[in-house]
Design an enzyme around this catalytic site. Sequence first.
Site, PDB file in Angstrom:
ATOM      1  N   LYS A  14       0.917  -1.228   0.092  1.00 63.34           N
ATOM      2  CA  LYS A  14       0.055  -0.009  -0.005  1.00 63.34           C
ATOM      3  C   LYS A  14       0.954   1.230   0.015  1.00 63.34           C
ATOM      4  O   LYS A  14       0.473   2.126  -0.917  1.00 63.34           O
ATOM      5  CB  LYS A  14      -0.892  -0.089   1.226  1.00 63.34           C
ATOM      6  CG  LYS A  14      -1.860  -1.035   1.170  1.00 63.34           C
ATOM      7  CD  LYS A  14      -2.910  -0.850   2.405  1.00 63.34           C
ATOM      8  CE  LYS A  14      -2.365  -1.043   3.838  1.00 63.34           C
ATOM      9  NZ  LYS A  14      -2.069  -2.556   4.159  1.00 63.34           N
ATOM     10  N   ARG A  89      -9.993   0.489   8.605  1.00 67.99           N
ATOM     11  CA  ARG A  89      -9.648  -0.610   9.037  1.00 67.99           C
ATOM     12  C   ARG A  89     -10.838  -1.415   9.701  1.00 67.99           C
ATOM     13  O   ARG A  89     -10.492  -2.733  10.142  1.00 67.99           O
ATOM     14  CB  ARG A  89      -8.274  -0.733   9.690  1.00 67.99           C
ATOM     15  CG  ARG A  89      -7.194  -1.189   9.087  1.00 67.99           C
ATOM     16  CD  ARG A  89      -5.913  -0.891  10.009  1.00 67.99           C
ATOM     17  NE  ARG A  89      -4.772  -1.763   9.953  1.00 67.99           N
ATOM     18  CZ  ARG A  89      -3.541  -1.316   9.267  1.00 67.99           C
ATOM     19  NH1 ARG A  89      -3.569  -0.041   8.700  1.00 67.99           N
ATOM     20  NH2 ARG A  89      -2.641  -2.084   9.164  1.00 67.99           N
ATOM     21  N   ARG A 128      11.434  -6.662   4.950  1.00 68.84           N
ATOM     22  CA  ARG A 128      11.355  -5.183   5.528  1.00 68.84           C
ATOM     23  C   ARG A 128      11.808  -4.677   6.633  1.00 68.84           C
ATOM     24  O   ARG A 128      12.343  -3.779   6.710  1.00 68.84           O
ATOM     25  CB  ARG A 128       9.617  -4.804   5.249  1.00 68.84           C
ATOM     26  CG  ARG A 128       9.434  -3.193   5.536  1.00 68.84           C
ATOM     27  CD  ARG A 128       8.026  -2.933   5.253  1.00 68.84           C
ATOM     28  NE  ARG A 128       7.315  -3.099   6.319  1.00 68.84           N
ATOM     29  CZ  ARG A 128       5.731  -2.729   6.120  1.00 68.84           C
ATOM     30  NH1 ARG A 128       5.147  -2.483   5.021  1.00 68.84           N
ATOM     31  NH2 ARG A 128       5.005  -3.022   7.176  1.00 68.84           N
ATOM     32  N   ARG A 134      11.268  -1.357  11.996  1.00 62.43           N
ATOM     33  CA  ARG A 134       9.846  -1.524  12.598  1.00 62.43           C
ATOM     34  C   ARG A 134       9.710  -2.704  13.524  1.00 62.43           C
ATOM     35  O   ARG A 134       9.869  -3.737  13.008  1.00 62.43           O
ATOM     36  CB  ARG A 134       8.724  -1.436  11.462  1.00 62.43           C
ATOM     37  CG  ARG A 134       8.301  -0.161  11.056  1.00 62.43           C
ATOM     38  CD  ARG A 134       7.460  -0.187   9.869  1.00 62.43           C
ATOM     39  NE  ARG A 134       5.884  -0.921  10.347  1.00 62.43           N
ATOM     40  CZ  ARG A 134       4.950  -0.806   9.428  1.00 62.43           C
ATOM     41  NH1 ARG A 134       4.782  -0.319   8.670  1.00 62.43           N
ATOM     42  NH2 ARG A 134       3.743  -1.371  10.286  1.00 62.43           N
ATOM     43  N   ARG A 146      -0.975  -9.314  13.493  1.00 57.90           N
ATOM     44  CA  ARG A 146      -1.684  -8.450  12.414  1.00 57.90           C
ATOM     45  C   ARG A 146      -2.512  -9.010  11.373  1.00 57.90           C
ATOM     46  O   ARG A 146      -3.402  -8.339  10.960  1.00 57.90           O
ATOM     47  CB  ARG A 146      -0.502  -7.482  11.944  1.00 57.90           C
ATOM     48  CG  ARG A 146      -0.051  -6.582  12.884  1.00 57.90           C
ATOM     49  CD  ARG A 146       1.481  -6.240  12.673  1.00 57.90           C
ATOM     50  NE  ARG A 146       1.478  -5.469  11.473  1.00 57.90           N
ATOM     51  CZ  ARG A 146       2.540  -5.404  10.873  1.00 57.90           C
ATOM     52  NH1 ARG A 146       3.845  -5.871  11.299  1.00 57.90           N
ATOM     53  NH2 ARG A 146       2.761  -4.701   9.641  1.00 57.90           N
TER      54      ARG A 146
HETATM   55  P1  ADP Z   1       0.837  -2.267   8.001  1.00 54.53           P
HETATM   56  O1  ADP Z   1      -0.193  -2.100   6.979  1.00 54.53           O
HETATM   57  O2  ADP Z   1       1.791  -2.750   7.335  1.00 54.53           O
HETATM   58  O3  ADP Z   1       0.302  -3.175   9.340  1.00 54.53           O
HETATM   59  P2  ADP Z   1       0.526   0.330   8.831  1.00 54.53           P
HETATM   60  O4  ADP Z   1       1.549   1.116   8.826  1.00 54.53           O
HETATM   61  O5  ADP Z   1      -0.504   0.702   7.882  1.00 54.53           O
HETATM   62  O6  ADP Z   1       1.123  -1.113   8.580  1.00 54.53           O
HETATM   63  O7  ADP Z   1      -0.216   0.308  10.269  1.00 54.53           O
HETATM   64  C1  ADP Z   1       1.046  -0.170  11.443  1.00 54.53           C
HETATM   65  C2  ADP Z   1      -0.108  -0.204  12.814  1.00 54.53           C
HETATM   66  O8  ADP Z   1      -0.749   0.897  13.089  1.00 54.53           O
HETATM   67  C3  ADP Z   1      -1.169  -1.177  12.762  1.00 54.53           C
HETATM   68  O9  ADP Z   1      -0.710  -2.670  12.854  1.00 54.53           O
HETATM   69  C4  ADP Z   1      -2.028  -0.811  13.810  1.00 54.53           C
HETATM   70  O10 ADP Z   1      -1.726  -1.226  15.105  1.00 54.53           O
HETATM   71  C5  ADP Z   1      -1.921   0.743  13.801  1.00 54.53           C
HETATM   72  N1  ADP Z   1      -3.059   1.209  12.590  1.00 54.53           N
HETATM   73  C6  ADP Z   1      -2.583   1.864  11.541  1.00 54.53           C
HETATM   74  N2  ADP Z   1      -3.959   2.331  10.997  1.00 54.53           N
HETATM   75  C7  ADP Z   1      -4.963   1.969  11.717  1.00 54.53           C
HETATM   76  C8  ADP Z   1      -6.415   2.101  11.847  1.00 54.53           C
HETATM   77  N3  ADP Z   1      -7.089   2.514  10.642  1.00 54.53           N
HETATM   78  N4  ADP Z   1      -6.984   1.816  12.905  1.00 54.53           N
HETATM   79  C9  ADP Z   1      -6.434   1.199  13.968  1.00 54.53           C
HETATM   80  N5  ADP Z   1      -5.116   0.955  14.002  1.00 54.53           N
HETATM   81  C10 ADP Z   1      -4.371   1.222  13.057  1.00 54.53           C
END
Ligand code: ADP
Length: 189
Positions: A14, A89, A128, A134, A146
């Site tokens: 993404k 999400r 990654r 991270r 996740r």
């Molecule tokens: P990835 O898609 O690789 O898991 P992101 O950078 O999008 O990584 O998100 C990292 C973390 O941030 C998620 O695992 C979650 O804990 C939190 N997060 C991100 N976006 C949301 C959301 N819309 N609602 C709740 N938690 C979120």
Amino acid sequence: MLNLVLFGPPGSGKGTQSAKLVEKYGLTHLSTGDIFRANIKGETDLGKLAKSYIDKGELVPDEVTINMLEAEVEKAGETKGFIFDGFPRTVPQAEALDKFLNGRNETISLMLELEVADDEVVKRLILRAKDSGRADDADESIIRNRLKVYHEQTAVAAQFYKESNKHRGVNGIGTIDEVFQRLWTEIDA
Ligand code: ADP
């Protein structure tokens, strides 16, 4: 305005594809993950709260996430549109976004879902972790959590867009440019 939701499991590309879409369409990129990480780095109250969830591979509570996202949209000012990356999400987040955009006489144009199988995603995230630093990528049990959260809480949010015929699935396997072409072909259709 062109308002896109880029959807898909962690590690589906993404962030990478968002950068290319920003360049092609002049959109404002809003990544909830990036915003949380900036807050963690800046040691803000929001960052401290978010970290306690992110480190476990859990979602940050809806209310906190929705308020933050809406504030970011308001901060953005004039734009041709948004790419929402990592948001919505959950079903409540999708409903909140819909209501919020309606209040601004706007709507989501399309949800593009990058389709990548779990085992491929795990491989990509472990790779990654070597550069991203991270913590949530470095540990396979957190990655698996996740993915579990994605399948249990996030995948259902796509239903919201399927019902209004705004959802498009895109094969997320291939080179960056191949996947990008599949995305813009859907947007321009
Ligand atoms: P990835 O898609 O690789 O898991 P992101 O950078 O999008 O990584 O998100 C990292 C973390 O941030 C998620 O695992 C979650 O804990 C939190 N997060 C991100 N976006 C949301 C959301 N819309 N609602 C709740 N938690 C979120």
